[in-house]
Design a protein around this motif. Structure first.
Motif, PDB file in Angstrom:
ATOM      1  N   GLY A  62       0.633  -1.299  -0.028  1.00  7.68           N
ATOM      2  CA  GLY A  62      -0.061  -0.055  -0.023  1.00  7.68           C
ATOM      3  C   GLY A  62       0.863   1.371  -0.042  1.00  7.68           C
ATOM      4  N   TYR A 112      -1.940   6.408   9.165  1.00  3.06           N
ATOM      5  CA  TYR A 112      -0.887   5.601   9.390  1.00  3.06           C
ATOM      6  C   TYR A 112       0.284   6.193   8.969  1.00  3.06           C
ATOM      7  CZ  TYR A 112       2.491   1.790   9.313  1.00  3.06           C
ATOM      8  OH  TYR A 112       3.498   1.078   9.580  1.00  3.06           O
ATOM      9  N   ASP A 134      -6.407   7.496  -0.250  1.00  2.00           N
ATOM     10  CA  ASP A 134      -5.561   6.527   0.352  1.00  2.00           C
ATOM     11  C   ASP A 134      -6.694   5.646   0.908  1.00  2.00           C
ATOM     12  OD1 ASP A 134      -4.468   4.740   2.208  1.00  2.00           O
ATOM     13  OD2 ASP A 134      -2.938   6.166   2.980  1.00  2.00           O
ATOM     14  N   ALA A 188      -6.385   2.496   1.841  1.00  2.00           N
ATOM     15  CA  ALA A 188      -5.790   1.363   2.541  1.00  2.00           C
ATOM     16  C   ALA A 188      -6.845   0.676   3.448  1.00  2.00           C
ATOM     17  CB  ALA A 188      -4.588   1.766   3.308  1.00  2.00           C
ATOM     18  N   SER A 214      -4.214  -1.063   0.242  1.00  2.00           N
ATOM     19  CA  SER A 214      -3.167  -1.999   0.743  1.00  2.00           C
ATOM     20  C   SER A 214      -3.729  -3.418   1.202  1.00  2.00           C
ATOM     21  CB  SER A 214      -2.613  -1.487   2.230  1.00  2.00           C
ATOM     22  OG  SER A 214      -2.028  -2.428   2.950  1.00  2.00           O
ATOM     23  N   TYR A 250      -5.046   6.269  16.771  1.00  2.00           N
ATOM     24  CA  TYR A 250      -3.744   6.297  16.744  1.00  2.00           C
ATOM     25  C   TYR A 250      -3.204   6.926  17.907  1.00  2.00           C
ATOM     26  CZ  TYR A 250      -4.062   4.638  11.992  1.00  2.00           C
ATOM     27  OH  TYR A 250      -4.418   3.842  10.783  1.00  2.00           O
TER      28      TYR A 250
HETATM   29  C1  LIG Z   1      -1.945   0.229   6.001  1.00  2.00           C
HETATM   30  C2  LIG Z   1      -1.871   1.366   5.493  1.00  2.00           C
HETATM   31  C3  LIG Z   1      -0.960   1.860   4.439  1.00  2.00           C
HETATM   32  C4  LIG Z   1       0.315   1.206   4.149  1.00  2.00           C
HETATM   33  O1  LIG Z   1      -0.009  -0.092   3.529  1.00  2.00           O
HETATM   34  P1  LIG Z   1       1.314  -1.127   3.425  1.00  2.00           P
HETATM   35  O2  LIG Z   1       0.470  -2.160   2.626  1.00  2.00           O
HETATM   36  O3  LIG Z   1       1.595  -1.509   4.990  1.00  2.00           O
HETATM   37  O4  LIG Z   1       2.313  -0.443   2.674  1.00  2.00           O
HETATM   38  C5  LIG Z   1      -1.105   3.012   3.994  1.00  2.00           C
HETATM   39  N1  LIG Z   1      -2.139   4.050   4.572  1.00  2.00           N
HETATM   40  C6  LIG Z   1      -2.936   3.607   5.407  1.00  2.00           C
HETATM   41  C7  LIG Z   1      -4.002   4.646   5.864  1.00  2.00           C
HETATM   42  C8  LIG Z   1      -2.759   2.187   5.974  1.00  2.00           C
HETATM   43  O5  LIG Z   1      -3.675   1.923   6.987  1.00  2.00           O
END
Ligand SMILES: *Cc1c(COP(=O)(O)O)cnc(C)c1O
Length: 367
Positions: free
Chosen positions: A61, A87, A159, A161, A183, A314
């Motif tokens: 991700g 994150y 994003d 993810a 991700s 967080y």
């Molecule tokens: C998990 C996550 C990422 C990073 O993903 P990876 O696959 O671990 O590199 C980026 N942004 C957010 C908000 C995430 O929760």
């Protein structure tokens, strides 16, 4: 009764393992380790589910964010905005393409990017792109953000993810005209058995650029540009494609469980996410808002003693992390937000009695 935060034993049960091992055996026999049939199948089917035109699998991700910024032409020294709550990778990706982070403050209830702060930052800084984050699985209010960005010609990378399964007002996350990253880290709503990620787009040219960037700029006729290696291997694609069978059903269960928690926790002295998100969030996480950090830690310890797993996402805003402390922008609400949330177990294999247990123990804590 113990209530684990994750459900890997049930997710990767006997039936899943048998089907997966058949696929793995075939991959071994075919020596098709990198771009195999399951990469193509997953890309096609995931794009369709998310109502995007193209899905481009990548290695993770974070790479998905970096490659998206590059595909939009972000250059070293450019300024890119990102909400201060996410994150770490959301900001890290900006720095790893040589650009500079400008923090945008958040909505103090949801943790999502704040449109008013976005507007002020866009007036103050000459941003080239912003990365709104669908944090916890909540869809960002793109109607508020998009016109502000369009007026200044600022690219948007969503994003997503945490938001596989979330719904924007116009369709699933991934269906907008923006690049959207995912991700497939094992703990996400749709998880690989290792690292993987993807970029979704409705744009043919961007999809072509992304596919070049992830594989050294390589075409049969020769290398077209300086890319990198961010390929997704065939084993991960085979696992992801197998998990797609249950993707929609599992997200539906997450929504039902979130609704149940919501109903039974709403009269306690804690904060819940606004009710309107019951329909639209992917419910990657179910955060409770506590009065302060002390109460959050007390609840976490209390539930742990009862065998209930939780996660304090967080504890720090990104702007409080050592390598990012000097980045400019707005972060006051993010700093107040950080440390006050505790996420309850919310996965598709949570049983009714486990949910009752969690609800009862949270009630006991407050009584
Ligand atoms: C998990 C996550 C990422 C990073 O993903 P990876 O696959 O671990 O590199 C980026 N942004 C957010 C908000 C995430 O929760």
């Amino acid at each position: 009764m113990t209530v684990p935060f994750y459900d890997f034993p049930q997710l990767h049960n006997e039936t899943f393992r048998i089907e997966l091992l058949e696929r793995y055996d075939q991959i071994l026999k075919d020596n098709s380790f990198i771009e195999g049939q399951y990469n193509a199948l997953f890309e096609k089917e995931f794009a369709k589910l998310q109502q995007a035109k193209h899905c481009c699998l990548v290695a993770n991700g974070t790479d998905a964010l970096e490659i998206s910024l590059k595909a939009y032409g972000i250059q070293p020294g450019d300024l890119v905005g990102v909400p201060a709550i996410s994150y770490f990778a959301s900001a890290e990706a900006i720095i790893n393409v040589g650009a500079n982070v400008v923090f945008i403050d958040i909505n103090p209830v949801t943790g999502l990017i704040c449109p008013e702060s976005t507007q002020r930052i866009l007036q103050q800084y000459d941003l080239k792109a912003i990365i709104p984050v669908h944090i916890y699985g909540l869809p960002v209010d793109l109607e508020a953000i998009t016109p502000l960005c369009q007026a200044k010609n600022v690219a948007i990378v969503e994003d997503g993810a945490q938001a596989a399964g979330a719904t924007l007002s116009t369709g699933p996350v991934g269906s907008s005209p923006n690049l959207t990253t995912f991700s497939f880290y094992p703990t996400k709503n749709l998880g690989a058995l290792g690292d993987a990620g993807a970029i979704l787009t409705t744009d043919d040219d961007l999809a072509e650029t992304i596919k070049l960037l992830r594989n050294h700029g390589r075409l049969p006729s020769g290398h077209q540009l300086i890319g990198r290696n961010s390929r997704c291997d065939h084993f991960q694609a085979a696992a992801l494609h197998l998990k797609l069978e249950k993707y929609l059903a599992y997200n539906k269960i997450r929504q039902e469980l979130a609704r149940y928690y919501w109903k039974h926790l709403q009269n306690l002295p804690l904060g819940l996410l606004p009710k309107k998100y019951l329909e639209t969030s992917a419910w990657h996480l179910f955060p409770l808002a506590l009065a302060d950090e002390i109460e959050k830690t007390r609840l976490q310890t209390f539930l742990k003693q009862k065998g209930i797993g939780t996660a304090p996402f967080y504890e720090l805003a990104m702007s409080q992390e050592k390598p990012l402390q000097d980045c400019p922008g707005e972060n006051q609400k993010a700093h107040e937000f950080a440390g006050t949330r505790l996420c309850l177990p919310l996965h598709p294999h949570l049983s009714a009695s486990q949910m009752e247990e969690v609800i009862q123990e949270v009630r006991n804590f407050f009584s």
